[in-house]
Write an enzyme that holds these catalytic residues in place. Structure first.
Site, mmCIF file in Angstrom:
data_model
loop_
_atom_site.group_PDB
_atom_site.id
_atom_site.type_symbol
_atom_site.label_atom_id
_atom_site.label_comp_id
_atom_site.label_asym_id
_atom_site.label_seq_id
_atom_site.Cartn_x
_atom_site.Cartn_y
_atom_site.Cartn_z
ATOM 1 N N THR A 67 0.798 -1.224 0.000
ATOM 2 C CA THR A 67 0.000 0.000 0.000
ATOM 3 C C THR A 67 0.831 1.275 0.000
ATOM 4 O OG1 THR A 67 -0.137 -0.130 2.419
ATOM 5 C CG2 THR A 67 -1.949 -1.112 1.160
ATOM 6 N N THR A 82 6.970 0.021 1.800
ATOM 7 C CA THR A 82 7.136 0.539 3.165
ATOM 8 C C THR A 82 5.867 0.376 4.010
ATOM 9 O OG1 THR A 82 6.614 2.760 2.348
ATOM 10 C CG2 THR A 82 8.942 2.186 2.563
ATOM 11 N N SER A 83 4.808 -0.114 3.423
ATOM 12 C CA SER A 83 3.608 -0.453 4.182
ATOM 13 C C SER A 83 2.773 -1.417 3.350
ATOM 14 C CB SER A 83 2.782 0.792 4.519
ATOM 15 O OG SER A 83 1.673 0.447 5.344
ATOM 16 N N SER A 84 2.043 -2.265 4.052
ATOM 17 C CA SER A 84 1.202 -3.231 3.354
ATOM 18 C C SER A 84 0.028 -3.611 4.242
ATOM 19 C CB SER A 84 2.001 -4.492 2.986
ATOM 20 O OG SER A 84 2.396 -5.190 4.151
#
Length: 383
Positions: A67, A82-84
């Site tokens: 994400t 860096t985000s999921s």
């Protein structure tokens, strides 16, 4: 937008059918809209919106979704996730392992999109959920999304390894960011009898750990044969790398030490051995499937000081040629650990456990807590 409830129902049915959804969590998955927290995701570098039937179906599939991306800090033409949003079946399994009941307070390490905080808030109530993330932007975005659904858990930006001391103590801690060992602050902020569920990993392998606080200063638990492969609990919000910097690889291949070995090269394809190896040597980088000069072989290195080992190609019954160099002699440690693992009859991940202490010590044991096989001390992180 196409109605999301049928997709959520199908997801809940899938999780129930595979046995990962413990009693008490079905309603949370049914009534928490994942698309609110994942309005888009990345397929490679392509941004895919959730506002179409195809996008919505993907959001409610049992898949991890990236994400947020960041540029490679070393200047390469590559984007780092860096985000999921974690694969729902893995999240359901971790929530089940958490074994939490109504009225207990939970600290979540790694707010991310806010989806898991929403599941926790639905089940436990907002006042019992605290969540922290290194990235302030993620925290603020998650706060707004949660508020849209009427949830207002306590969210804060900061170093997840430090926990959230001013809201402690906690009955449970769940980490959706990977660590090499349990940070002492988590142990200090946990009530006696409390539980930590986290992903212990390096660059070689990963496994979930369920650890209970059995004394005032320690937690103890066994590894599960389930890899988490979460993103690292990284050091800086503005840098996607594990250690928060981007050192240049400066391997010194001059004047290497040499040896030979009966260890088969395919040992470095064995997850069980790789997991034990990284527990002993947490700074090891990924296994290279060829030597730096392009010849066939296996290449290993440490990411903190660029010590290295290379296994050269073996012919017939010949012993494998080994060369190693750098500030530390990695090879004797690797060879000794292989010998021990072989003598132990090649134990799998589930036979190992960890005991971690508030003073930074960490023991790895085989089958029983008193059978300690590895010991670390990280006093810099001690509470």
């Amino acid at each position: 937008m196409t109605a999301w409830q049928p997709y959520a129902e199908e997801l809940a049915e899938t999780l129930t059918g595979t046995g990962v959804l413990a009693p008490g969590w079905r309603e949370a998955f049914l009534h928490t809209p994942r698309h609110v927290f994942v309005p888009y995701f990345y397929d490679g570098d392509t941004k895919v919106a959730a506002d179409s039937p195809e996008g919505l179906k993907a959001v409610y599939a049992d898949e991890s979704l990236v994400t947020q991306l960041a540029p490679d800090p070393r200047g390469a033409d590559y984007s780092w996730p860096t985000s999921s949003s974690t694969r729902p079946s893995l999240m359901a399994q971790m929530l089940s392992l958490l074994d939490v009941t109504e009225g207990e307070k939970v600290l979540e390490i790694g707010t991310g999109t806010g989806y898991n905080a929403a599941l926790l808030s639905y089940r436990l109530g907002d006042t019992n959920v605290i969540s922290i993330d290194i990235d302030p932007t993620l925290v603020e975005t998650a706060r707004a999304r949660l508020a849209d659904l009427g949830h207002r858990p306590f969210l804060t930006a900061g170093d997840g390894a430090a926990g959230v001391a001013d809201r402690a103590p906690y009955s449970r801690i769940i980490a959706t960011a990977a660590v090499a060992t349990i940070p002492p602050a988590w142990i200090s902020q946990l009530v006696h009898g409390g539980r930590i569920v986290t992903d212990i990993r390096g660059e070689l392998a990963s496994a979930l750990l369920v650890a209970d606080k059995n004394t005032d200063t320690s937690v103890r638990g066994r590894f599960r044969d389930t890899p988490g492969h979460f993103m690292w609990l990284r050091a800086r919000a503005d840098n996607p790398l594990r250690l928060g910097d981007a050192p240049s690889a400066t391997f010194d291949f001059t004047n290497p030490q040499r040896d030979s070995s009966e260890i088969p090269a395919d040992a470095f394809d064995e997850r069980d051995f790789l997991f034990l190896l990284q527990l002993a040597m947490p700074s090891l980088g990924p296994v290279g499937k060829q030597l730096p000069d392009g010849r066939p072989g296996v290449f290993l290195h440490s990411e903190d000081d660029y010590s290295w080992v290379q296994f050269e190609a073996k012919h017939g019954d010949e012993r494998t040629g080994v060369a190693f160099g750098g500030p530390r002699a990695l090879w004797p440690q690797i060879a000794e650990l292989w010998q021990r693992w072989y003598e132990w009859k090649l134990p799998g991940v589930r036979r190992f456990g960890m005991t971690a202490y508030t003073d930074g010590r960490c023991h790895i044991w085989l089958d029983h807590e008193y059978a300690i096989v590895l010991t670390h001390t990280n006093r810099e992180e001690a509470a």
